[in-house]
Each structure stands twice: as C-alpha cells, then as structure tokens.
Design a protein around this motif. Structure first.
Motif, PDB file in Angstrom:
ATOM      1  N   LEU A 169       0.820  -1.214   0.000  1.00 15.93           N
ATOM      2  CA  LEU A 169       0.000   0.000   0.000  1.00 15.93           C
ATOM      3  C   LEU A 169       0.851   1.260   0.000  1.00 15.93           C
ATOM      4  O   LEU A 169       0.536   2.247  -0.679  1.00 15.93           O
ATOM      5  CB  LEU A 169      -0.943  -0.004   1.202  1.00 15.93           C
ATOM      6  CG  LEU A 169      -2.103  -1.006   1.133  1.00 15.93           C
ATOM      7  CD1 LEU A 169      -2.837  -1.050   2.474  1.00 15.93           C
ATOM      8  CD2 LEU A 169      -3.066  -0.630   0.014  1.00 15.93           C
ATOM      9  N   ASN A 170       1.924   1.256   0.784  1.00 13.38           N
ATOM     10  CA  ASN A 170       2.806   2.417   0.889  1.00 13.38           C
ATOM     11  C   ASN A 170       4.251   1.965   0.702  1.00 13.38           C
ATOM     12  O   ASN A 170       4.623   0.854   1.107  1.00 13.38           O
ATOM     13  CB  ASN A 170       2.646   3.093   2.256  1.00 13.38           C
ATOM     14  CG  ASN A 170       1.241   3.633   2.467  1.00 13.38           C
ATOM     15  OD1 ASN A 170       0.889   4.687   1.975  1.00 13.38           O
ATOM     16  ND2 ASN A 170       0.415   2.881   3.221  1.00 13.38           N
ATOM     17  N   TRP A 171       5.064   2.875   0.123  1.00 12.69           N
ATOM     18  CA  TRP A 171       6.432   2.524  -0.247  1.00 12.69           C
ATOM     19  C   TRP A 171       7.412   3.597   0.219  1.00 12.69           C
ATOM     20  O   TRP A 171       7.081   4.777   0.244  1.00 12.69           O
ATOM     21  CB  TRP A 171       6.541   2.359  -1.760  1.00 12.69           C
ATOM     22  CG  TRP A 171       5.714   1.230  -2.270  1.00 12.69           C
ATOM     23  CD1 TRP A 171       4.388   1.251  -2.588  1.00 12.69           C
ATOM     24  CD2 TRP A 171       6.159  -0.104  -2.497  1.00 12.69           C
ATOM     25  NE1 TRP A 171       3.970   0.017  -3.012  1.00 12.69           N
ATOM     26  CE2 TRP A 171       5.030  -0.835  -2.973  1.00 12.69           C
ATOM     27  CE3 TRP A 171       7.386  -0.753  -2.362  1.00 12.69           C
ATOM     28  CZ2 TRP A 171       5.108  -2.185  -3.303  1.00 12.69           C
ATOM     29  CZ3 TRP A 171       7.473  -2.095  -2.693  1.00 12.69           C
ATOM     30  CH2 TRP A 171       6.348  -2.803  -3.153  1.00 12.69           C
ATOM     31  N   ARG A 172       8.616   3.132   0.559  1.00 12.23           N
ATOM     32  CA  ARG A 172       9.704   4.067   0.877  1.00 12.23           C
ATOM     33  C   ARG A 172      10.975   3.594   0.187  1.00 12.23           C
ATOM     34  O   ARG A 172      11.203   2.394  -0.003  1.00 12.23           O
ATOM     35  CB  ARG A 172       9.933   4.161   2.388  1.00 12.23           C
ATOM     36  CG  ARG A 172      10.266   2.843   3.077  1.00 12.23           C
ATOM     37  CD  ARG A 172      10.299   3.012   4.582  1.00 12.23           C
ATOM     38  NE  ARG A 172      10.474   1.746   5.275  1.00 12.23           N
ATOM     39  CZ  ARG A 172      11.662   1.231   5.593  1.00 12.23           C
ATOM     40  NH1 ARG A 172      12.771   1.887   5.291  1.00 12.23           N
ATOM     41  NH2 ARG A 172      11.736   0.078   6.240  1.00 12.23           N
ATOM     42  N   ALA A 173      11.795   4.560  -0.210  1.00 15.14           N
ATOM     43  CA  ALA A 173      13.029   4.243  -0.916  1.00 15.14           C
ATOM     44  C   ALA A 173      14.098   3.764   0.061  1.00 15.14           C
ATOM     45  O   ALA A 173      14.222   4.280   1.177  1.00 15.14           O
ATOM     46  CB  ALA A 173      13.526   5.471  -1.673  1.00 15.14           C
ATOM     47  N   LEU A 174      14.876   2.767  -0.365  1.00 14.71           N
ATOM     48  CA  LEU A 174      16.024   2.276   0.388  1.00 14.71           C
ATOM     49  C   LEU A 174      17.287   2.585  -0.400  1.00 14.71           C
ATOM     50  O   LEU A 174      17.283   2.576  -1.634  1.00 14.71           O
ATOM     51  CB  LEU A 174      15.924   0.762   0.622  1.00 14.71           C
ATOM     52  CG  LEU A 174      14.704   0.262   1.398  1.00 14.71           C
ATOM     53  CD1 LEU A 174      14.755  -1.256   1.512  1.00 14.71           C
ATOM     54  CD2 LEU A 174      14.632   0.898   2.770  1.00 14.71           C
ATOM     55  N   ALA A 175      18.361   2.857   0.312  1.00 18.25           N
ATOM     56  CA  ALA A 175      19.628   3.189  -0.337  1.00 18.25           C
ATOM     57  C   ALA A 175      20.497   1.942  -0.454  1.00 18.25           C
ATOM     58  O   ALA A 175      20.689   1.208   0.517  1.00 18.25           O
ATOM     59  CB  ALA A 175      20.369   4.257   0.465  1.00 18.25           C
ATOM     60  N   LEU A 176      21.002   1.707  -1.657  1.00 19.97           N
ATOM     61  CA  LEU A 176      21.949   0.631  -1.905  1.00 19.97           C
ATOM     62  C   LEU A 176      23.181   1.222  -2.576  1.00 19.97           C
ATOM     63  O   LEU A 176      23.056   2.087  -3.454  1.00 19.97           O
ATOM     64  CB  LEU A 176      21.355  -0.441  -2.823  1.00 19.97           C
ATOM     65  CG  LEU A 176      20.418  -1.482  -2.223  1.00 19.97           C
ATOM     66  CD1 LEU A 176      19.991  -2.454  -3.313  1.00 19.97           C
ATOM     67  CD2 LEU A 176      21.068  -2.222  -1.081  1.00 19.97           C
ATOM     68  N   ASP A 177      24.354   0.742  -2.208  1.00 17.06           N
ATOM     69  CA  ASP A 177      25.600   1.222  -2.793  1.00 17.06           C
ATOM     70  C   ASP A 177      25.868   0.435  -4.080  1.00 17.06           C
ATOM     71  O   ASP A 177      26.664  -0.500  -4.111  1.00 17.06           O
ATOM     72  CB  ASP A 177      26.742   1.037  -1.798  1.00 17.06           C
ATOM     73  CG  ASP A 177      28.048   1.632  -2.315  1.00 17.06           C
ATOM     74  OD1 ASP A 177      27.992   2.438  -3.273  1.00 17.06           O
ATOM     75  OD2 ASP A 177      29.112   1.284  -1.763  1.00 17.06           O
ATOM     76  N   VAL A 178      25.150   0.850  -5.164  1.00 13.39           N
ATOM     77  CA  VAL A 178      25.264   0.121  -6.426  1.00 13.39           C
ATOM     78  C   VAL A 178      25.672   1.030  -7.582  1.00 13.39           C
ATOM     79  O   VAL A 178      25.677   0.588  -8.739  1.00 13.39           O
ATOM     80  CB  VAL A 178      23.937  -0.587  -6.774  1.00 13.39           C
ATOM     81  CG1 VAL A 178      23.625  -1.660  -5.755  1.00 13.39           C
ATOM     82  CG2 VAL A 178      22.790   0.415  -6.870  1.00 13.39           C
ATOM     83  N   ASP A 179      26.001   2.275  -7.308  1.00 13.04           N
ATOM     84  CA  ASP A 179      26.463   3.203  -8.336  1.00 13.04           C
ATOM     85  C   ASP A 179      25.482   3.278  -9.502  1.00 13.04           C
ATOM     86  O   ASP A 179      25.858   3.238 -10.671  1.00 13.04           O
ATOM     87  CB  ASP A 179      27.850   2.785  -8.842  1.00 13.04           C
ATOM     88  CG  ASP A 179      28.516   3.901  -9.652  1.00 13.04           C
ATOM     89  OD1 ASP A 179      28.162   5.073  -9.429  1.00 13.04           O
ATOM     90  OD2 ASP A 179      29.356   3.593 -10.515  1.00 13.04           O
ATOM     91  N   SER A 180      24.179   3.340  -9.194  1.00 11.97           N
ATOM     92  CA  SER A 180      23.105   3.499 -10.175  1.00 11.97           C
ATOM     93  C   SER A 180      22.984   2.347 -11.162  1.00 11.97           C
ATOM     94  O   SER A 180      22.422   2.494 -12.252  1.00 11.97           O
ATOM     95  CB  SER A 180      23.274   4.812 -10.968  1.00 11.97           C
ATOM     96  OG  SER A 180      23.134   5.920 -10.108  1.00 11.97           O
ATOM     97  N   ALA A 181      23.493   1.182 -10.808  1.00 13.01           N
ATOM     98  CA  ALA A 181      23.348   0.012 -11.679  1.00 13.01           C
ATOM     99  C   ALA A 181      21.906  -0.467 -11.676  1.00 13.01           C
ATOM    100  O   ALA A 181      21.185  -0.326 -10.684  1.00 13.01           O
ATOM    101  CB  ALA A 181      24.266  -1.113 -11.205  1.00 13.01           C
ATOM    102  N   HIS A 182      21.472  -1.028 -12.805  1.00 11.10           N
ATOM    103  CA  HIS A 182      20.130  -1.609 -12.872  1.00 11.10           C
ATOM    104  C   HIS A 182      20.074  -2.880 -12.025  1.00 11.10           C
ATOM    105  O   HIS A 182      20.977  -3.723 -12.079  1.00 11.10           O
ATOM    106  CB  HIS A 182      19.766  -1.949 -14.316  1.00 11.10           C
ATOM    107  CG  HIS A 182      19.748  -0.773 -15.235  1.00 11.10           C
ATOM    108  ND1 HIS A 182      19.531   0.514 -14.796  1.00 11.10           N
ATOM    109  CD2 HIS A 182      19.917  -0.685 -16.576  1.00 11.10           C
ATOM    110  CE1 HIS A 182      19.557   1.345 -15.826  1.00 11.10           C
ATOM    111  NE2 HIS A 182      19.797   0.639 -16.916  1.00 11.10           N
ATOM    112  N   LEU A 183      19.002  -3.024 -11.262  1.00 12.32           N
ATOM    113  CA  LEU A 183      18.783  -4.200 -10.424  1.00 12.32           C
ATOM    114  C   LEU A 183      17.746  -5.076 -11.108  1.00 12.32           C
ATOM    115  O   LEU A 183      16.622  -4.638 -11.360  1.00 12.32           O
ATOM    116  CB  LEU A 183      18.308  -3.781  -9.039  1.00 12.32           C
ATOM    117  CG  LEU A 183      19.202  -2.755  -8.317  1.00 12.32           C
ATOM    118  CD1 LEU A 183      18.569  -2.331  -6.997  1.00 12.32           C
ATOM    119  CD2 LEU A 183      20.602  -3.314  -8.098  1.00 12.32           C
ATOM    120  N   ASN A 184      18.113  -6.328 -11.406  1.00  5.80           N
ATOM    121  CA  ASN A 184      17.284  -7.157 -12.268  1.00  5.80           C
ATOM    122  C   ASN A 184      16.559  -8.300 -11.577  1.00  5.80           C
ATOM    123  O   ASN A 184      15.498  -8.723 -12.052  1.00  5.80           O
ATOM    124  CB  ASN A 184      18.139  -7.748 -13.397  1.00  5.80           C
ATOM    125  CG  ASN A 184      18.679  -6.685 -14.329  1.00  5.80           C
ATOM    126  OD1 ASN A 184      18.022  -5.673 -14.581  1.00  5.80           O
ATOM    127  ND2 ASN A 184      19.879  -6.891 -14.830  1.00  5.80           N
TER     128      ASN A 184
END
Length: 323
Positions: free
Chosen positions: A154-169
């Motif tokens: 229902l509700n979402w929040r962003a999480l930070a990952l140290d991935v240098d803006s790579a696409h997550l598949n």
C-alpha cells in the motif's frame, strides 16, 4: 431507371454512414477471450488454480483453465505502459510493477487492479518485486531503484543501496534471511540478515545478470547475457560457469516442483534445466516462439511467455528433460 439506381446508391451510403457513427454499447473489459499471441508477455504467475500474465501496454491477463484461454483484468487507471513483474503476497493479494515506477495492487487474485504508485516524471522502470515475508515486499529496477513496503504494497519508501546506479534485475532469498540481488555489469550482492546489510561480492562476470535462483541455503544460480549460467555451492563465495553451448541471453525461470531444480528460458526459445544442486541436465529450444521471458508449471506441463504471447510447451511436459 438511372434515377432509381442513383437513389438506391445514395440510400446505401446514408445507411452506411449512419451505422458507422451510431452509438454502440461499450465493451466490458474481460468479457471477450484474448488472442495472447498478439501480446508481449514479460511475467507469468500461478496462484492456486489461476494463471496470470503481465506485459506490454499495461496488459494484465487472467486464465482459469490452465492457460487455454485468457481474459483481460480490470486496471484502474490504465497507463498503457509495460508491466515487468508479478508477485503473490498471499490472501488473494498480488502486486504488479512496471515502467514509470508503476505499481498495481489486487486483492481478488488478479481480477481487478488499483494503482498505488506511479512516477511519470523520471520514466524509469521497475524490473522486479519480491515478497519478503509477512506484509513486507520489495520492488527494484533501473538505476539502483530499491523500495520497501511494510503493509503489503500500500505504501512505499526508498532504500539506499551502494550500487552506483546500476540496474537491479532479480532478487531471491529464503526464510533464513539469506538473500541475493543481481544486476548489470555482473553486480551480485548478498545479505545474511534479511536485507538489513548488503555485501557486494567480487565480480566474476562483467555482463548483465538477469536472474538469480535460490535452490537451497548453499546452492544458488545466476544467469544472464550471452547464455551465461553460473552456480555457487557456498552462498556466493565462489561461482562456476556451466557449459551451456550457446550465446543466447537468458531472461526468466521457474523453480520445478518436488526438488526438480530450475528451468531457465531465454532468447530463441532457449531452455536450460538444472537439478536441485545446480548441475546441468538439459539444454534445448522451443522452436518458433522467439524470445521467452517467463515460465510457470501447471502440474507437469510447462507454460511459457514471451514476445509472441503465452504458449504451452508442445510436448506437454518437462518431466523427461535431462533425466
């Protein structure tokens, strides 16, 4: 006589115009069976006796006869952008994610869908979603986008990952808290504590990885570009490439029932079957189906989806593959 013929011609033309512009009842979505060979399918999901498919232009399709016929689900609002993944949260609750950060939610096993999130400013796709247990669910995608919901979507929040803006598949894991996340440029991350902390593993491949599969707490499989398939028997400490024998990219998979391993699908109708320990058992193709993106099992029968829609494997079963 000529005048009579002229009057008749005028009458036919007038009637034709009147019919063309006359008001007609608006078709109710889902009443007519669909030609699924005309819809690109990006994801398949089996929920009980029902099968769902998601794809281009916001398509959400439902089959209650094991994939023989399909009806269109009701989507509000319909954004007409591609949907990329489906996830089952239990208790008839489902999520679909797609481009423009679009997230849809259903509470009736996929017959009706309501939008819970949309961001057309960035126009960046979400590429997957994963049920993390209880009410928690994760969604991820392009440029390191990673979101968490603690209330079943229902509700979402962003999480930070140290991935240098790579696409997550792709993401997979188990109840023991072990998770693995893969993406472009050979990105592989793992967590031992249910995602509270993530560790980036040393690169063993420089191309994009499109999928990851947890076969057990120790046995994991990753796959992606140019037919690359890797297996780890130590939760990612080391990886071994399997000799697939072709360079066609692999895009999706289904875990086979009864410790049957995993079946991976991809371009050119590619099929790759591994056993429950990640050992290679079969490599083949389904001719004429083009690129395959997803698969589900209906009993012993295989249902595949891709650029040419949804099809049942012509042999009817994968039980004989790689025995």
């Amino acid at each position: 006589m000529r005048s009579l013929i002229g009057y008749l011609v005028c009458l036919v033309v007038a009637l034709t115009i009147a019919y063309a512009f006359a008001p007609r009842p608006v078709p109710v979505p889902g009443e007519e069976p669909l030609r699924t060979d005309r819809v690109q399918i990006n994801a398949l999901l089996k929920v009980g006796e029902r099968v769902l498919a998601a794809g281009e232009r916001g398509s959400l399709l439902v089959s209650d006869d094991q994939g023989v016929s399909w009806l269109s689900a009701t989507v509000q609002p319909q954004r007409n952008v591609a949907l990329t993944a489906l996830v089952d949260l239990g208790q008839q609750r489902l999520l679909a994610v797609g481009h423009d950060g679009w997230i849809l939610r259903s509470t009736d096993s996929g017959s009706h869908w309501q939008e819970v999130r949309h961001d057309d400013q960035l126009g960046e796709p979400l590429l997957g979603a994963w049920a993390a247990g209880g009410e928690r669910v994760l969604a991820y995608g392009s440029f390191g986008k990673f979101y968490q919901s603690d209330d079943a979507g229902l509700n979402w929040r962003a999480l930070a990952l140290d991935v240098d803006s790579a696409h997550l598949n792709s993401l997979d894991g188990g109840a023991d808290g072990r998770r693995m996340l893969v993406g472009e440029q050979g990105l592989v991350m793992r967590s031992r504590d249910g995602g509270q902390h993530w560790q980036t593993l040393p690169a063993f491949y420089t191309g994009s990885l499109f999928g990851v599969v947890r076969l057990s707490d120790a046995h994991w499989v990753s796959y992606g570009m140019r037919g690359h398939v890797f297996v780890s028997h130590d939760f990612g400490d080391s990886w071994t490439q399997l000799p697939i024998g072709n360079q066609l990219p692999l895009y999706g998979h289904v875990v086979l029932p009864g410790q049957g391993g995993v079946l991976i699908v991809g371009a050119g109708g590619s099929l790759v079957r591994l056993d429950a320990r990640g050992q290679l058992r079969h490599v083949g193709r389904l001719a004429g189906l083009g690129t395959l993106t997803s698969a589900v099992m209906i009993g012993s029968r295989l249902l595949v989806g891709g650029e040419r829609g949804v099809f049942q494997e012509s042999g009817g079963s994968v039980a004989a593959l790689g025995k």
